[in-house]
Each structure stands twice: as structure tokens, then as C-alpha cells.
Design a protein around this motif. Structure first.
Motif, short mmCIF file in Angstrom:
data_model
loop_
_atom_site.label_atom_id
_atom_site.label_comp_id
_atom_site.label_asym_id
_atom_site.label_seq_id
_atom_site.Cartn_x
_atom_site.Cartn_y
_atom_site.Cartn_z
N ILE A 304 0.87 -1.18 0.00
CA ILE A 304 0.00 0.00 0.00
C ILE A 304 0.90 1.23 0.00
O ILE A 304 1.70 1.42 0.92
CB ILE A 304 -0.93 0.01 1.23
N PHE A 370 -10.82 -1.70 -0.97
CA PHE A 370 -10.14 -0.41 -0.84
C PHE A 370 -10.99 0.73 -1.41
O PHE A 370 -11.76 0.54 -2.35
CB PHE A 370 -8.81 -0.42 -1.60
N VAL A 416 -7.52 4.74 1.77
CA VAL A 416 -6.14 5.22 1.60
C VAL A 416 -6.15 6.60 0.93
O VAL A 416 -6.68 6.76 -0.18
CB VAL A 416 -5.29 4.25 0.76
#
Length: 517
Positions: A304, A370, A416
Motif C-alpha cells: 500500500i 479499498f 487510503v
């Protein structure tokens, strides 16, 4: 017996045209493909420079650094003696010292750039092979069309005519052949037939030029072209070699010490998936050896990347992404670009290297759901922020709407972004389980809370590249470099553990922190 001979001759007559066409196709394809490949070139970015890459068959990778610095080469050990000429061209460095230090540091971790050069050469080979095959097919089709159009009777008449005037035909054939040879010689010959105006290049091993320095195995294979630029630039070369050696030694030691503390790094258990979080590398590709070793020891399957892989988002800085792609080539990469990556070059390089670049749509990688987006702000090296299409506050609100409209069974597992302010609204409304960021160059969290009966954890990773401000490229760290291991079970985060490269060259492993379920 006679009938068998007739059958055999008939088969040969039937097969002969196809065999001839196949041979014509192969000869034309190989000739055109090889000629095109040998004379091809491509302009690309290598390290901190624009460069022109051209294939050769001398078995060496040769770097032409211009009139001031000497040419360098090393053996490629590639099949068929394939080599490459790299004509190093312009850069945005302000002075020679900065340029040499930058080049030496990139050269100390060359895997990403080597892979990029190999990719360029492979693309040229494929392009020319396709062009050769297309030309061969065209020639074969034209030949087959002419063959068919003539017909059997006309072909026999031409054959008889050739035999009838065989001697005259031979003379004409000789004349045609001589004319072809003269034409070829006129194109390729004069430069080769004239005596050379300068003697051929003499190559010296680099370690002979600088006998007082120690060299690793890679540098021992480097050769330097003899001449004024070499002897006159010994001091410059020495500085570059010393920078290279210091960088290689420091980051090599970090990689080695990960193995020594590996027993403290939590391993992936049965049914678990481990991801490695990096952020704010700021061009420090040296740290990638350390980070990839942490990932290997932990058994990570996902990387990531929370952004700021570069310092200014310039096209020459794609070497940072090339390095990341090469060191983590066995992992799936989920990434966002930071405010120092803005401009499009870095995101393009990420996609070209197969990264999953988050763009405000939920995606699933290795069973982990995600959501995220790249930073909307643009910030150069040492320059003030420039607003993008939206503000950080607007991005936070927009992403929260996307996260919160997901059904309960499709809840966002990992959110994220680069700037932690971009996950503020999503965290407040409890629409994601784990929210990750970078940007601050220091660790914040993990911080836990419960919203509407659901667990929410926010975490900001420190600077992986050890960056002070927005610069980290160097033969040592400016501040500790941090990566974080995230453990998942059934796609949900269950624990965090940080691993830090210290300024002293030691490696410290944080305690494993279970996350609320």
C-alpha cells in the motif's frame, strides 16, 4: 514404382510453392526485423536524465555521458550479444555536483532503471519483429498473387524461355547482382572503407583508474573509456564512486539487519494476508531494499503506497516508481499519489507498472476492499501549495459520500489517502474500518473509536524515505524511515506493526497492535 514416383513428384510440385513462400516470408521477416532493430532508438527517461536508448550487438551497456564526463560500459551477459547504447542527455539539476550525487545514488540502487531499459529494448524488439513479420507477409502475398496470376502455362513458358536463353540470362543476372552490390556499398560502404580518423576506443577497468578505492562486484565490472574526459575528471569520478559506495553500504546494512530482527516481525498466519504500508519516500530508492526485505520476512502479498514517492512530480522522477515496481514485483500494489507527485507523470508511471491507482471507486485486491484517491493539491520542491480541482476538505466530503453509500456487506475495509485531512469525514461518519495516510512525516495513531456500533481506526505512517521536508534522496537517512505491516483476516484489518530504519543503521520493530473487531 513409376506411379509412386509420379505421386511423389506431384506432391513435391504441390508443396514447392508453399515451401518457397514460407522461406520467402521467413527470410524477409528476419532481415527486415533485424535491420529495423539494429537501427532503432527510443527517447525515454533514465534516472535523472532524458536519454536515447539504442540496441547494439556488442554485448555491453554503454553510457555516453557527454563531452565532460567519460563513457562507461559494463557487460550485459544478454543472449545473442545484445547490448545497448544509452546517450545521456538533459537534466534539471542545477549544477554538476548535484547531478553527480543524484546519479551516483540512483546507480547504487539500479534495479528499477535496469528493468526499465530492458523493457524499452524488449518493446523495440517486439515492434520490429511485428514490422518484419508484416513486411514478410506482404512480400509473400505479392509473390503468391503474381504466381497465381501467371498461371501454370505462362510459368512453363517463362521457364522454357529462361532455359533457352540461359547463358544470356546468367550474364544479365550477374550484371543485376553487381549493380545491387554497388548500390549496397554506396549506402553502407564508404564510411567503413575509409581509414579511421581516430584510433578505436580503449577501455580501462574503473578499479584501475581509482586503485585506492574499494569496489563491490558490480563496480568491478564497469569499464571507462580512456581519454581526456577520464584523466581530467578523476576527482569527479572519485566523488561519484564514494557516494555510490556509501549509499550501497548503508542501505545494504539496513537490509541485512532486518534479517537479524526478523524473529520480532509477526508472520502471516493461516488464512491471513499481510500488506506493507509505505509513504513519503521522496525519491529515496535506497530505502526500497529495506522495505522489500521487511515485506519478504513478514510474508506480505500487498504493498500500500500512500503517496509522495517523489519530491516534485517531474518526469525524470519516474525512477522512484520504477524502483518500487522492481523491488515489489511479486506483490500487488495499491497506490495513491501525494501532493509532491502531482502533474500526471507519477500516476502514469504507476499505471504503466501495473499498480492499482485508487480513483474514488471501491476496488478489491487480495480480498481487501479499498477506497481512496490521490491528493488534489500540487506542491513542488520548496514551493507553496497550488490548489487543484478541489480542496482537501472537498475531497474528504466527496470520498465520505462514496464510502457511506456502500451496502453493509460491502463496507470499505481500508481507506487510503495521502493527507489525513482527506479521511476526516469518512472517519467521523464511521464508513470505513481502517483509514490510512502519510504526509505528516511522523506516525500518528493508531487511534480507535466506535461509530454507530462499528470499529474505526485511523493511522498515519511516518516518512518511509527518512525525508526532511520533501527531500530524501541521499546516501543516508535524514530522519528515521518507517514502514508498517497490516495484517488482514477475511479482508478485514486485525493488526498493525511498525518497523523503523534508524539513523544509526539499526532496525527497530514495534509491538504488534491488535485492532478492534
Amino acid at each position: 514404382m513409376a506411379s509412386r514416383r509420379l505421386v511423389t513428384r506431384a506432391r513435391l510440385r504441390a508443396i514447392a510453392p508453399w515451401a518457397g513462400l514460407t522461406l520467402l516470408f521467413l527470410i524477409t521477416s528476419v532481415a527486415v526485423g533485424l535491420f529495423g532493430f539494429a537501427n532503432d532508438s527510443e527517447r525515454t527517461t533514465i534516472g535523472a536524465h532524458a536519454a536515447t536508448v539504442s540496441p547494439t550487438f556488442d554485448g555491453h551497456a554503454t553510457l555516453d555521458l557527454g563531452a565532460v564526463l567519460p563513457r562507461l560500459r559494463l557487460a550485459t551477459d544478454a543472449p545473442l550479444g545484445i547490448g545497448v547504447n544509452i546517450d545521456i542527455q538533459e537534466t534539471d539539476a542545477d549544477n554538476l555536483t548535484e547531478l553527480l550525487n543524484r546519479d551516483a545514488l540512483i546507480a547504487s540502487q539500479p534495479d528499477g532503471e535496469i528493468a526499465r531499459i530492458q523493457q524499452v529494448i524488449a518493446e523495440m524488439a517486439v515492434d520490429n519483429a511485428v514490422a518484419g513479420a508484416g513486411t514478410g507477409l506482404l512480400v509473400a502475398v505479392v509473390a503468391a498473387t503474381v504466381w497465381t496470376a501467371l498461371g501454370a502455362r505462362r510459368r512453363r513458358e517463362l521457364w522454357d524461355l529462361v532455359h533457352k536463353h540461359e547463358r544470356r540470362f546468367e550474364h544479365r543476372a550477374i550484371v543485376v547482382l553487381v549493380a545491387m552490390l554497388i548500390t549496397i556499398a554506396s549506402i553502407f560502404g564508404p564510411g567503413r572503407m575509409r581509414p579511421a580518423q581516430v584510433p578505436p576506443t580503449e577501455w580501462r577497468p574503473l578499479h584501475q583508474l581509482l586503485p585506492e578505492l574499494s569496489f563491490d562486484e558490480r563496480l568491478k565490472s564497469v569499464e571507462v573509456a580512456s581519454g581526456f574526459s577520464t584523466t581530467g575528471g578523476v576527482g569527479v569520478i572519485r566523488t561519484a564512486v564514494e557516494t555510490y559506495e556509501r549509499s550501497t553500504e548503508f542501505y545494504g546494512r539496513l537490509q541485512e539487519r532486518v534479517g537479524r530482527v526478523g524473529g520480532r516481525i509477526r508472520q502471516a498466519g493461516e488464512g491471513e494476508t499481510v500488506a506493507l504500508l509505505v509513504s513519503d519516500r521522496h525519491d529515496n530508492i535506497g530505502i526500497d531494499r529495506f522495505a522489500s526485505e521487511v515485506a519478504r520476512v513478514a510474508g506480505a502479498k500487498v504493498l500500500i503506497d500512500a503517496g509522495d514517492d517523489t519530491s516534485s512530480g517531474q518526469s525524470w522522477e519516474v525512477f522512484s516508481i520504477n524502483s518500487l515496481a522492481q523491488h515489489f514485483r511479486d506483490l500487488k500494489v495499491v497506490a495513491v499519489a501525494g501532493n509532491h507527485d502531482a502533474g500526471g507523470h507519477i500516476e502514469d508511471a504507476m499505471r504503466k507498472n501495473g499498480f492499482t491507482v485508487l480513483d474514488s471507486k471501491p476496488v478489491e485486491v487480495e480480498g481487501i476492499r479499498f477506497l481512496g484517491d490521490s491528493d488534489p493539491t500540487r506542491t513542488g520542491l520548496g514551493s507553496a501549495d497550488s490548489p487543484g480541482e478541489e480542496t482537501i476538505a472537498e475531497q474528504s466530503e466527496r470520498l465520505a459520500e462514496v464510502a457511506c453509500e456502500q451496502p453493509e456487506d460491502k463496507r470499505i475495509s481500508t481507506f487510503v489517502v495521502h493527507d489525513p485531512s482527506s479521511f476526516a469525514d469518512t472517519a467521523e461518519q464511521g464508513c470505513a474500518t481502517l483509514l490510512l495516510s502519510g504526509h505528516l512525516h511522523r506516525q500518528v495513531g493508531p487511534e480507535h473509536k466506535v461509530v454507530n456500533g462499528l470499529p474505526v481506526t485511523t493511522y498515519t505512517n511516518g516518512t518511509t524515505g527518512g525525508a526532511a521536508y520533501a527531500f530524501a534522496l541521499g546516501y543516508t537517512l535524514r530522519r528515521p524511515g518507517e514502514v508498517t505491516l497490516i495484517t488482514y483476516a477475511d479482508g478485514q484489518p486485525i493488526g498493525l506493526q511498525s518497523v523503523t530504519a534508524e539513523l544509526s543503521g539499526e532496525v527497530t520493530v514495534g509491538a504488534y497492535t491488535p485492532l478492534p473487531s
